[in-house]
Design a protein around this motif. Sequence first.
Motif, PDB file in Angstrom:
ATOM      1  N   ARG A 300    -102.870  71.393 -37.093  1.00 63.34           N
ATOM      2  CA  ARG A 300    -103.490  72.666 -36.722  1.00 63.34           C
ATOM      3  C   ARG A 300    -103.198  72.957 -35.243  1.00 63.34           C
ATOM      4  O   ARG A 300    -102.886  74.090 -34.861  1.00 63.34           O
ATOM      5  CB  ARG A 300    -105.000  72.590 -36.967  1.00 63.34           C
ATOM      6  N   GLY A 301    -103.251  71.887 -34.441  1.00 63.03           N
ATOM      7  CA  GLY A 301    -102.952  72.044 -33.010  1.00 63.03           C
ATOM      8  C   GLY A 301    -101.515  72.517 -32.794  1.00 63.03           C
ATOM      9  O   GLY A 301    -101.263  73.436 -32.003  1.00 63.03           O
ATOM     10  N   PHE A 302    -100.576  71.923 -33.517  1.00 58.51           N
ATOM     11  CA  PHE A 302     -99.171  72.348 -33.378  1.00 58.51           C
ATOM     12  C   PHE A 302     -99.027  73.832 -33.758  1.00 58.51           C
ATOM     13  O   PHE A 302     -98.342  74.603 -33.095  1.00 58.51           O
ATOM     14  CB  PHE A 302     -98.246  71.505 -34.259  1.00 58.51           C
ATOM     15  N   SER A 303     -99.700  74.230 -34.862  1.00 56.66           N
ATOM     16  CA  SER A 303     -99.631  75.634 -35.289  1.00 56.66           C
ATOM     17  C   SER A 303    -100.223  76.537 -34.206  1.00 56.66           C
ATOM     18  O   SER A 303     -99.733  77.643 -33.956  1.00 56.66           O
ATOM     19  CB  SER A 303    -100.428  75.861 -36.575  1.00 56.66           C
ATOM     20  N   LYS A 304    -101.273  76.034 -33.564  1.00 55.17           N
ATOM     21  CA  LYS A 304    -101.942  76.850 -32.537  1.00 55.17           C
ATOM     22  C   LYS A 304    -100.991  77.087 -31.350  1.00 55.17           C
ATOM     23  O   LYS A 304    -100.934  78.200 -30.812  1.00 55.17           O
ATOM     24  CB  LYS A 304    -103.233  76.140 -32.086  1.00 55.17           C
ATOM     25  N   VAL A 305    -100.254  76.048 -30.989  1.00 54.98           N
ATOM     26  CA  VAL A 305     -99.284  76.223 -29.899  1.00 54.98           C
ATOM     27  C   VAL A 305     -98.268  77.304 -30.283  1.00 54.98           C
ATOM     28  O   VAL A 305     -97.950  78.195 -29.495  1.00 54.98           O
ATOM     29  CB  VAL A 305     -98.545  74.890 -29.606  1.00 54.98           C
ATOM     30  N   ILE A 306     -97.779  77.227 -31.515  1.00 51.40           N
ATOM     31  CA  ILE A 306     -96.752  78.182 -31.960  1.00 51.40           C
ATOM     32  C   ILE A 306     -97.325  79.601 -31.999  1.00 51.40           C
ATOM     33  O   ILE A 306     -96.689  80.556 -31.548  1.00 51.40           O
ATOM     34  CB  ILE A 306     -96.219  77.759 -33.349  1.00 51.40           C
ATOM     35  N   ILE A 307     -98.540  79.717 -32.496  1.00 49.85           N
ATOM     36  CA  ILE A 307     -99.142  81.045 -32.623  1.00 49.85           C
ATOM     37  C   ILE A 307     -99.495  81.608 -31.244  1.00 49.85           C
ATOM     38  O   ILE A 307     -99.213  82.774 -30.946  1.00 49.85           O
ATOM     39  CB  ILE A 307    -100.349  80.993 -33.593  1.00 49.85           C
ATOM     40  N   GLU A 308    -100.058  80.761 -30.389  1.00 48.49           N
ATOM     41  CA  GLU A 308    -100.384  81.250 -29.040  1.00 48.49           C
ATOM     42  C   GLU A 308     -99.125  81.684 -28.283  1.00 48.49           C
ATOM     43  O   GLU A 308     -99.165  82.640 -27.526  1.00 48.49           O
ATOM     44  CB  GLU A 308    -101.154  80.161 -28.252  1.00 48.49           C
ATOM     45  N   GLY A 309     -98.027  80.986 -28.525  1.00 45.00           N
ATOM     46  CA  GLY A 309     -96.782  81.362 -27.845  1.00 45.00           C
ATOM     47  C   GLY A 309     -96.002  82.428 -28.604  1.00 45.00           C
ATOM     48  O   GLY A 309     -94.893  82.781 -28.212  1.00 45.00           O
ATOM     49  N   GLU A 310     -96.542  82.910 -29.708  1.00 46.24           N
ATOM     50  CA  GLU A 310     -95.860  83.867 -30.609  1.00 46.24           C
ATOM     51  C   GLU A 310     -94.440  83.417 -30.921  1.00 46.24           C
ATOM     52  O   GLU A 310     -93.494  84.192 -30.912  1.00 46.24           O
ATOM     53  CB  GLU A 310     -95.863  85.260 -29.987  1.00 46.24           C
ATOM     54  N   ASN A 311     -94.333  82.134 -31.205  1.00 41.83           N
ATOM     55  CA  ASN A 311     -93.012  81.571 -31.483  1.00 41.83           C
ATOM     56  C   ASN A 311     -92.727  81.433 -32.966  1.00 41.83           C
ATOM     57  O   ASN A 311     -91.998  80.558 -33.376  1.00 41.83           O
ATOM     58  CB  ASN A 311     -92.935  80.185 -30.841  1.00 41.83           C
ATOM     59  N   TYR A 312     -93.350  82.263 -33.776  1.00 39.71           N
ATOM     60  CA  TYR A 312     -93.117  82.110 -35.211  1.00 39.71           C
ATOM     61  C   TYR A 312     -92.021  83.044 -35.702  1.00 39.71           C
ATOM     62  O   TYR A 312     -91.679  84.026 -35.055  1.00 39.71           O
ATOM     63  CB  TYR A 312     -94.411  82.288 -36.002  1.00 39.71           C
ATOM     64  N   ASP A 313     -91.500  82.713 -36.879  1.00 38.26           N
ATOM     65  CA  ASP A 313     -90.358  83.444 -37.440  1.00 38.26           C
ATOM     66  C   ASP A 313     -90.878  84.638 -38.244  1.00 38.26           C
ATOM     67  O   ASP A 313     -91.148  84.535 -39.441  1.00 38.26           O
ATOM     68  CB  ASP A 313     -89.568  82.460 -38.330  1.00 38.26           C
ATOM     69  N   LYS A 314     -91.012  85.775 -37.563  1.00 34.30           N
ATOM     70  CA  LYS A 314     -91.677  86.937 -38.183  1.00 34.30           C
ATOM     71  C   LYS A 314     -90.935  87.417 -39.428  1.00 34.30           C
ATOM     72  O   LYS A 314     -91.535  87.776 -40.433  1.00 34.30           O
ATOM     73  CB  LYS A 314     -91.789  88.072 -37.175  1.00 34.30           C
ATOM     74  N   GLU A 315     -89.632  87.392 -39.330  1.00 39.66           N
ATOM     75  CA  GLU A 315     -88.829  87.901 -40.454  1.00 39.66           C
ATOM     76  C   GLU A 315     -89.031  87.046 -41.711  1.00 39.66           C
ATOM     77  O   GLU A 315     -89.274  87.559 -42.797  1.00 39.66           O
ATOM     78  CB  GLU A 315     -87.364  87.835 -40.050  1.00 39.66           C
ATOM     79  N   GLU A 326    -104.486  85.779 -42.722  1.00 35.59           N
ATOM     80  CA  GLU A 326    -105.704  84.975 -42.875  1.00 35.59           C
ATOM     81  C   GLU A 326    -105.533  83.629 -42.157  1.00 35.59           C
ATOM     82  O   GLU A 326    -106.439  83.141 -41.514  1.00 35.59           O
ATOM     83  CB  GLU A 326    -106.019  84.702 -44.356  1.00 35.59           C
ATOM     84  N   TYR A 327    -104.345  83.049 -42.297  1.00 34.99           N
ATOM     85  CA  TYR A 327    -104.097  81.758 -41.646  1.00 34.99           C
ATOM     86  C   TYR A 327    -104.119  81.926 -40.119  1.00 34.99           C
ATOM     87  O   TYR A 327    -104.723  81.132 -39.400  1.00 34.99           O
ATOM     88  CB  TYR A 327    -102.755  81.166 -42.112  1.00 34.99           C
ATOM     89  N   LEU A 328    -103.490  83.000 -39.657  1.00 33.24           N
ATOM     90  CA  LEU A 328    -103.442  83.288 -38.220  1.00 33.24           C
ATOM     91  C   LEU A 328    -104.863  83.330 -37.641  1.00 33.24           C
ATOM     92  O   LEU A 328    -105.165  82.710 -36.614  1.00 33.24           O
ATOM     93  CB  LEU A 328    -102.754  84.644 -38.017  1.00 33.24           C
ATOM     94  N   GLU A 329    -105.731  84.038 -38.349  1.00 34.25           N
ATOM     95  CA  GLU A 329    -107.112  84.164 -37.887  1.00 34.25           C
ATOM     96  C   GLU A 329    -107.796  82.789 -37.837  1.00 34.25           C
ATOM     97  O   GLU A 329    -108.483  82.458 -36.872  1.00 34.25           O
ATOM     98  CB  GLU A 329    -107.847  85.074 -38.864  1.00 34.25           C
ATOM     99  N   GLU A 330    -107.568  81.994 -38.900  1.00 35.98           N
ATOM    100  CA  GLU A 330    -108.160  80.660 -38.977  1.00 35.98           C
ATOM    101  C   GLU A 330    -107.702  79.796 -37.784  1.00 35.98           C
ATOM    102  O   GLU A 330    -108.493  79.100 -37.170  1.00 35.98           O
ATOM    103  CB  GLU A 330    -107.721  80.013 -40.305  1.00 35.98           C
TER     104      GLU A 330
END
Length: 760
Positions: A300-315, A326-330
Amino acid sequence: MRGPVNELTPLEKNPPKLSKPKSTAAGIPGVLASFSHSVSNNLVSSIYNLSKVNRFQGFDCPGCAWPDPDNHRSRFEFCENGAKAVADERTSNKADPDFWSNWSVNELSLKSDNWLNKQGRITDPMVLMPNSMHYTKISWDEAFDIIATELASLEDINQSIFYTSGRTSNEAAFLWQLLARWFGTNNLPDCSNMCHESSGVALTESIGIGKGTVKLDDFNKADLIIVIGQNPGTNHPRMLSALSDAKKSGASVISINPLKETGMVGFKHPQKPLDLLGKGVKISDEHISVNINGDMALFRGFSKVIIEGENYDKEFIKKYTNGFNEYLEEVINTDWEEISVHSGVSIQDIKRLGAIISKSKSTIVCWAMGITQHKNSVATIQEIVNLQLLGGHIGRPGAGICPVRGHSNVQGDRTMGINHKPNLDFLSSLTANTGIDAPIDHGVDTVGAVKLMKNNNNTVFLSMGGNFLSAMSDTKLTASALKNCKLTVQISTKPNRSHLVTGKKALILPCLGRTEIDNTSQGNQIISVENSMGVVHSSRGNSKPISNNLKSETAIVAGIALSLENKISRNKIQWHNLSIDYDNIRNLISSCIGGFDNYNNKLRNNGGFYLPNPPRDSLTFNTKSGKAEFVKHNISSKKAKLNQFLMMTIRSHDQYNTTIYGLNDRYRGISNGRRVVFMNPEDIKDNNFEKFQLVDLTSHFRGENRISHKWFVIPYDIPKSNIATYFPESNSLIPLDSVADRSNTPTSKSVIITISKSIE
Ligand SMILES: Nc1nc2c(c(=O)[nH]1)N[C@H]1C(S)=C(S)[C@@H](COP(=O)(O)OP(=O)(O)OC[C@H]3O[C@@H](n4cnc5c(=O)[nH]c(N)nc54)[C@H](O)[C@@H]3O)O[C@H]1N2
Ligand SMILES: Nc1nc2c(c(=O)[nH]1)N[C@H]1C(S)=C(S)[C@@H](COP(=O)(O)OP(=O)(O)OC[C@H]3O[C@@H](n4cnc5c(=O)[nH]c(N)nc54)[C@H](O)[C@@H]3O)O[C@H]1N2
Ligand SMILES: [Mo]
């Protein structure tokens, strides 16, 4: 009268010897260790056998499910683990009828598991009659008749149980489930229930297939490989070759484990002379000593780093996934402090590693029992998948998910329909192609099997390989359940404790091992297996069987079925034709199961063939939404309270599950003993214990206590309030009802324990 039978491994009198844990796996000691095991058995035949392991025309290594390279084979595609497994099967020692008449079951039960295994291969079918203390020889026909008579006289067909261990070939497994369903039950528990069931449940919901999505080749294309809850140096040594090659191609490796396992520190390739002489390859670039069961929070922490840095693959997320918002909010709502407390890892370390993970263009995540055997295992695995989906790391070269399977054909057995919860499409296809009236009601898994046997006096328990008594949790309860059966049947190669703790009547049916020639009236047969990456390939034994009175697993299934056919009314199945020519079984499999068209021809290609894998092959997801699912859960972890410990039960270097080859755990620096508790030195001090202190372990679950006496305390580099012991000795401490949510897997890696000094 049968006297008392000891269901537990005997205590050990002396503490083990200790040395420093090793920093490099394999290399010359690895090779020598494999040969010394062979030497102690039968050197000449072992070396000959080793040269046949995993060759295109040889037999599949019975050691583990790690795949072989697709297009080439080195002269020795094996490892220390495989060498031991082969030597162990090829022993010249025999547990023959004389052996069984010299020893009563009571006397045998006082011997260690190591001693039992050393007695050698079982040579003849044996029966233990009610009230008798000795097994005696019986003919195959009589043995089949006993089984058929007991099955036919059951009041309820669902009082029969057909267990499978994961070494069974595709062909035998297919016939085994056909026998169970033709008889009328889905009671098909298997070792998966104790192993990767959590992976199957989690992945089926998340990505629409209960298997991993990488090929071996992907390891050479990966930027980053994360290995969690796994000890490949001991349990999947050939994986270390893949990791060291990946490193040479530029990948980084992160290891996540409460222990710094030797294989994950350094590796010398046992088959490359230059590697053997040098210092070896450093495997992990980073190691995180997570708390036992802290992984979900860590991810969850790793996901939080990615989400906070907006480093996810939007496409990727938009095109291929469902549930992202829903996951983003969680994730946003999970606070850092909580993540750090649950995982036992500092926020700073999580952020640093999260940044490395964010940057990777292609990540593979591998895991094994350190992830699957906890209460929240399904949720943890889905959190791992969530992270992979954020980065689009599925169905892309060099990326994917990789649950590393255990037994060499455990994945194939599932594909063949060994499943207590079969899907309806499979059942209707089975009915259409065989004419059987396949039952629909779910059967029992391993936990359900113990309860069924415990609550009924008349169950018949049949076991295709394995050692149910010692492998299952709650040994004493499992023993009382087995003793309650009217008949227990073990199809086995070597003696184990399940032969001693039995139903009122018991049979041992000795079968050919994988290394042996399987000759029928139609000539020498090949079998097939599926490895951890979905490759189906052939296996051909090359040695003369240890006894003339062995049958193949397929012939045994057919023998039971033919005998049963005379006593019950069911539709005709060509059991005999199937059992003399395995091409006939494979033709039937082709018509019943997708991905096996042209099975017989494809199997004879060098290296075999890949089964279809929709996420990997075409980013297709057979889920509810038709897309890969982000599945959100509240983060959780199991924590020991004050004065308690959280215990994981692990394998030593000298065992194969319940088969104990020897008493050493070389990489962890333990020799000549197994009854040890690995403990943090500060915990030892705080509890006023000393090195080698004799202690009793008590587990606590829903107000019940289970106690196990006389373990030796060993100081070890393990997080505070975490401890480790070896299974199967510690299985008596794991409560039957302590299981993973949804997968029902015993929580072998999180047991709440208190420790007290033993009274000498
Ligand atoms: N030589 C040999 N080979 C084998 C086997 C064998 O017994 N012997 N068994 C075969 C089978 S059936 C299987 S399933 C596999 C098993 O292979 P593994 O899963 O490697 O086996 P375990 O010894 O159970 O190891 C679990 C690892 O997970 C770590 N761990 C435990 N709890 C946690 C946790 O909460 N979090 C994290 N991150 N790590 C944790 C432990 O420290 C340990 O390193 O090996 C297969 N291959
Ligand atoms: N506490 C705790 N318990 C665990 C685990 C844990 O990590 N901790 N791990 C669990 C896991 S992952 C698994 S997979 C299970 C393993 O559970 P099982 O698969 O039931 O047990 P094994 O010890 O692999 O079975 C060994 C026996 O199989 C027989 N055998 C060997 N080769 C053959 C063959 O070719 N054919 C036949 N018919 N028989 C053969 C031999 O008689 C041998 O004694 O244990 C589980 N139990
Ligand atoms: Mo396993």
